[in-house]
Scaffold this motif. Structure first.
Motif, mmCIF file in Angstrom:
data_model
loop_
_atom_site.group_PDB
_atom_site.id
_atom_site.type_symbol
_atom_site.label_atom_id
_atom_site.label_comp_id
_atom_site.label_asym_id
_atom_site.label_seq_id
_atom_site.Cartn_x
_atom_site.Cartn_y
_atom_site.Cartn_z
ATOM 1 N N ALA A 1 0.838 -1.200 0.000
ATOM 2 C CA ALA A 1 0.000 0.000 0.000
ATOM 3 C C ALA A 1 0.871 1.246 0.000
ATOM 4 O O ALA A 1 2.021 1.226 0.455
ATOM 5 N N LYS A 2 0.303 2.332 -0.521
ATOM 6 C CA LYS A 2 0.905 3.655 -0.425
ATOM 7 C C LYS A 2 -0.200 4.648 -0.114
ATOM 8 O O LYS A 2 -1.290 4.564 -0.690
ATOM 9 N N ALA A 3 0.097 5.590 0.775
ATOM 10 C CA ALA A 3 -0.895 6.601 1.129
ATOM 11 C C ALA A 3 -0.208 7.947 1.270
ATOM 12 O O ALA A 3 0.872 8.044 1.857
ATOM 13 N N TRP A 4 -0.825 8.988 0.705
ATOM 14 C CA TRP A 4 -0.356 10.363 0.820
ATOM 15 C C TRP A 4 -1.461 11.212 1.417
ATOM 16 O O TRP A 4 -2.648 10.998 1.148
ATOM 17 N N THR A 5 -1.079 12.210 2.204
ATOM 18 C CA THR A 5 -2.020 13.227 2.651
ATOM 19 C C THR A 5 -1.486 14.585 2.246
ATOM 20 O O THR A 5 -0.290 14.842 2.315
ATOM 21 N N HIS A 6 -2.381 15.458 1.805
ATOM 22 C CA HIS A 6 -1.996 16.828 1.450
ATOM 23 C C HIS A 6 -3.242 17.666 1.239
ATOM 24 O O HIS A 6 -4.243 17.184 0.708
ATOM 25 N N GLY A 7 -3.169 18.910 1.686
ATOM 26 C CA GLY A 7 -4.280 19.823 1.455
ATOM 27 C C GLY A 7 -5.579 19.372 2.072
ATOM 28 O O GLY A 7 -6.655 19.657 1.541
ATOM 29 N N GLY A 8 -5.503 18.655 3.194
ATOM 30 C CA GLY A 8 -6.720 18.192 3.845
ATOM 31 C C GLY A 8 -7.352 16.978 3.202
ATOM 32 O O GLY A 8 -8.458 16.574 3.581
ATOM 33 N N ARG A 9 -6.670 16.359 2.234
ATOM 34 C CA ARG A 9 -7.184 15.174 1.547
ATOM 35 C C ARG A 9 -6.216 14.007 1.737
ATOM 36 O O ARG A 9 -5.033 14.195 2.027
ATOM 37 N N VAL A 10 -6.729 12.810 1.568
ATOM 38 C CA VAL A 10 -5.907 11.610 1.623
ATOM 39 C C VAL A 10 -6.188 10.774 0.377
ATOM 40 O O VAL A 10 -7.335 10.667 -0.072
ATOM 41 N N ASN B 1 -5.304 14.930 -8.183
ATOM 42 C CA ASN B 1 -5.682 15.921 -9.202
ATOM 43 C C ASN B 1 -7.148 15.769 -9.602
ATOM 44 O O ASN B 1 -7.873 16.758 -9.752
ATOM 45 N N GLU B 2 -7.581 14.520 -9.797
ATOM 46 C CA GLU B 2 -8.974 14.272 -10.160
ATOM 47 C C GLU B 2 -9.919 14.713 -9.047
ATOM 48 O O GLU B 2 -11.052 15.119 -9.302
ATOM 49 N N ASP B 3 -9.440 14.659 -7.827
ATOM 50 C CA ASP B 3 -10.242 15.048 -6.675
ATOM 51 C C ASP B 3 -10.329 16.567 -6.511
ATOM 52 O O ASP B 3 -11.090 17.061 -5.692
ATOM 53 N N GLY B 4 -9.520 17.299 -7.292
ATOM 54 C CA GLY B 4 -9.551 18.754 -7.197
ATOM 55 C C GLY B 4 -8.691 19.316 -6.093
ATOM 56 O O GLY B 4 -8.824 20.490 -5.733
ATOM 57 N N GLU B 5 -7.782 18.509 -5.541
ATOM 58 C CA GLU B 5 -6.927 18.979 -4.439
ATOM 59 C C GLU B 5 -6.050 20.137 -4.860
ATOM 60 O O GLU B 5 -5.813 21.080 -4.092
ATOM 61 N N ALA B 6 -5.573 20.131 -6.112
ATOM 62 C CA ALA B 6 -4.727 21.221 -6.589
ATOM 63 C C ALA B 6 -5.504 22.533 -6.675
ATOM 64 O O ALA B 6 -4.984 23.596 -6.353
ATOM 65 N N ASP B 7 -6.772 22.466 -7.100
ATOM 66 C CA ASP B 7 -7.597 23.671 -7.186
ATOM 67 C C ASP B 7 -7.958 24.203 -5.802
ATOM 68 O O ASP B 7 -8.091 25.401 -5.599
ATOM 69 N N ARG C 1 -6.149 23.982 -3.069
ATOM 70 C CA ARG C 1 -4.995 24.292 -2.219
ATOM 71 C C ARG C 1 -4.847 25.771 -1.904
ATOM 72 O O ARG C 1 -4.391 26.137 -0.831
ATOM 73 N N THR C 2 -5.204 26.674 -2.818
ATOM 74 C CA THR C 2 -4.969 28.095 -2.588
ATOM 75 C C THR C 2 -5.786 28.628 -1.416
ATOM 76 O O THR C 2 -5.403 29.598 -0.786
ATOM 77 N N ALA C 3 -6.895 27.977 -1.132
ATOM 78 C CA ALA C 3 -7.748 28.454 -0.053
ATOM 79 C C ALA C 3 -7.351 27.891 1.305
ATOM 80 O O ALA C 3 -7.698 28.457 2.332
ATOM 81 N N VAL C 4 -6.629 26.756 1.320
ATOM 82 C CA VAL C 4 -6.367 26.105 2.600
ATOM 83 C C VAL C 4 -4.895 26.046 2.954
ATOM 84 O O VAL C 4 -4.535 25.769 4.086
ATOM 85 N N GLU C 5 -4.007 26.285 1.989
ATOM 86 C CA GLU C 5 -2.581 26.151 2.249
ATOM 87 C C GLU C 5 -1.974 27.472 2.682
ATOM 88 O O GLU C 5 -2.413 28.552 2.290
ATOM 89 N N ALA C 6 -0.912 27.384 3.462
ATOM 90 C CA ALA C 6 -0.139 28.566 3.802
ATOM 91 C C ALA C 6 0.685 28.983 2.588
ATOM 92 O O ALA C 6 0.854 28.207 1.639
ATOM 93 N N PRO C 7 1.203 30.225 2.587
ATOM 94 C CA PRO C 7 2.026 30.671 1.458
ATOM 95 C C PRO C 7 3.160 29.685 1.189
ATOM 96 O O PRO C 7 3.807 29.186 2.102
ATOM 97 N N THR C 8 3.398 29.424 -0.076
ATOM 98 C CA THR C 8 4.358 28.392 -0.448
ATOM 99 C C THR C 8 5.720 28.977 -0.785
ATOM 100 O O THR C 8 5.830 30.126 -1.213
ATOM 101 N N THR C 9 6.752 28.169 -0.567
ATOM 102 C CA THR C 9 8.107 28.555 -0.983
ATOM 103 C C THR C 9 8.434 27.969 -2.344
ATOM 104 O O THR C 9 9.551 28.115 -2.823
ATOM 105 N N THR C 10 7.477 27.287 -2.960
ATOM 106 C CA THR C 10 7.659 26.737 -4.296
ATOM 107 C C THR C 10 7.221 27.767 -5.329
ATOM 108 O O THR C 10 6.050 28.151 -5.364
ATOM 109 N N ALA C 11 8.167 28.234 -6.141
ATOM 110 C CA ALA C 11 7.865 29.251 -7.151
ATOM 111 C C ALA C 11 7.715 28.586 -8.512
ATOM 112 O O ALA C 11 8.643 27.948 -9.004
#
Length: 448
Positions: A156-165, A226-232, A234-244
């Motif tokens: 198994a593999k599991a990731w969590t990010h942006g309030g989603r798993v 991506n299909e779940d819309g986690e990328a869309d 993220r801007t509302a729930v994530e802190a400012p990013t250091t990834t430019a």
């Protein structure tokens, strides 16, 4: 007799005559192993090469991608092992790359994410695809449900990010070791897991697969999020990013130019190339370089139809997806715990319950079974996402067994570290690919 259009016959001829050629050289550069890949152009070949390097465990320090904008391209990678040294066993690396690239067409026909196969070696398994809202103790509940339903978890593999798993779980019948075929039982598994995930009809899905046909699990996890819309989201729930990430237009040549500036870490190049590939963009030229713990990348891309990015909405979509893909794996934060123990029924349900009872939350998990041994890796924080309390870690280790569970004190090898100061270097300037004369042979031989 089946007839083919002349263009199809020519395409098959080109692919047959121009099968990928790989050169691995330890003599050109003093500090890194040089890997060159020459191939006829086919969408996804670049990803296959990068996936093979990532699966082998080497770190890409710098390199470039060059194409004649037609049917041929060349990739050059400067790679080291995790300790920053040249790759010792070049023959094995060469064989791995040649095998991955030669199997590219067959893999692509098997599943849309079948690149760089890292699936379990079992012949036939049930694959559970899970997506839902993350919360403390969720994986513990998932593994408890599967144990209750007499499902043995193989890998198994599991990731969590942006309030989603998102998770991929390979299971078989706990009593017989056989794949689970019964429709009623599969529906019952899906229903129970959907209830746990609170994800509605798309929270859990079961797919019966041949292990040989399953491709890169990391790529599939990216796709699920991506299909779940986690990328869309993220801007509302994530802190400012250091990834430019920036996307500019080079209208004169008909390219969109993607630039990335962020902390370096293992599999960074894979995550970026994977995202661009799954968004249906073709990389025609590119450069990537690292300086300490900082990485800079630049890619000249077009859509599959040969056109550059054509709208602001499309540009923002590319930026959001790339930032999310980079930060998903960067969130492999907290304490890395490695479990090596004889496998037994209910092991994962027990281990993750111990985590939950000690107020630890699993942010990433990688479950592997080889023979009768369980080889598992967990990244844990406290339930608020902060660094875990050392006392809680100590309690967990003593509860599960000091001989079986240990803390990885160096979770990122030096020079591949994902830790460090925020990325400060600027993005590549538009047109730097041309200015650096990437088409000159001299760069291939240069180590500076």
């Amino acid at each position: 007799m089946e007839r083919y259009h002349p263009s199809e016959v020519y395409e098959l001829f080109v692919r047959h005559m121009n099968t990928p050629r790989v050169v691995v050289d330890n003599g050109v550069c003093e500090t890194a192993t040089l890997v060159q890949v020459h191939s006829a152009r086919k969408h996804g070949v670049l990803l296959e090469a990068v996936a093979a390097l990532s699966d082998y465990g080497v770190c890409v320090r710098k390199g470039y991608i060059s194409s004649d904008d037609g049917r041929w391209f060349m990739d050059v990678f400067h790679v080291t092992d995790a300790a920053g040294r040249k790759v010792a066993d070049t023959d094995k690396l060469l064989a791995r790359l040649e095998s991955a690239l030669s199997a590219a067409t067959a893999a692509a026909d098997a599943l849309p994410w079948a690149v760089g196969c890292d699936s379990p070696t079992k012949e036939r398994l049930c694959l559970l695809e899970l997506i839902g809202v993350d919360r403390p103790g969720l994986l513990s509940e998932v593994f408890a449900v599967l144990h209750d339903l007499r499902c043995s978890i193989v890998d198994a593999k599991a990731w969590t990010h942006g309030g989603r798993v998102a998770a991929l779980v390979f299971v078989r019948d706990e009593d017989t070791g056989a794949p689970i075929h019964e429709v009623a039982r599969i529906r019952r598994i899906e229903s129970r897991l959907r209830h746990v995930l609170r994800g509605g009809a798309r929270g859990a899905r079961t797919v019966l697969v041949d292990a040989a046909a399953v491709g890169n699990l990391d790529r599939r996890l990216h796709q699920l999020l991506n299909e779940d819309g986690e990328a869309d989201r993220r801007t509302a729930v994530e802190a400012p990013t250091t990834t430019a990430v920036a996307v500019q237009e080079w209208g004169e040549r008909g390219y969109s130019v993607v630039t990335v500036s962020c902390r370096d870490r293992p599999k960074l190049l894979f995550d970026v190339v994977c995202t661009l590939t799954d968004l249906d963009y073709v990389v025609y030229h590119g450069t990537f370089d690292t300086d300490g713990d900082h990485a800079q990348q630049e890619f000249y891309i077009r859509r599959l139809d040969g056109r550059p990015i054509s709208s602001e909405a499309e540009r923002q979509r590319v930026i959001q997806c790339l930032q999310a893909a980079i930060e998903r794996r960067s969130s492999e934060q907290g304490v890395r715990l490695e479990l090596r123990i004889t496998d037994r029924r209910g092991l994962l349900a027990y281990v993750t319950r111990v985590f939950r009872e000690n107020s630890l939350s699993v942010t990433h998990a990688e479950i592997t079974t080889r023979g009768d041994m369980a080889l598992n890796v967990f990244h844990v924080t406290d339930v608020a996402g902060r660094p875990a309390d050392p006392k809680a870690i100590d309690e967990v280790i003593h509860g599960i067994g000091t001989d079986s569970l240990r803390v990885d004190e160096e979770r990122w090898p030096r020079l591949c570290s994902a830790e460090g100061e925020a990325a400060g270097a600027g993005l590549f300037s538009l047109g730097s690919l041309v200015k650096k004369n990437l088409y000159k042979v001299g760069l291939i031989r240069s180590c500076s």
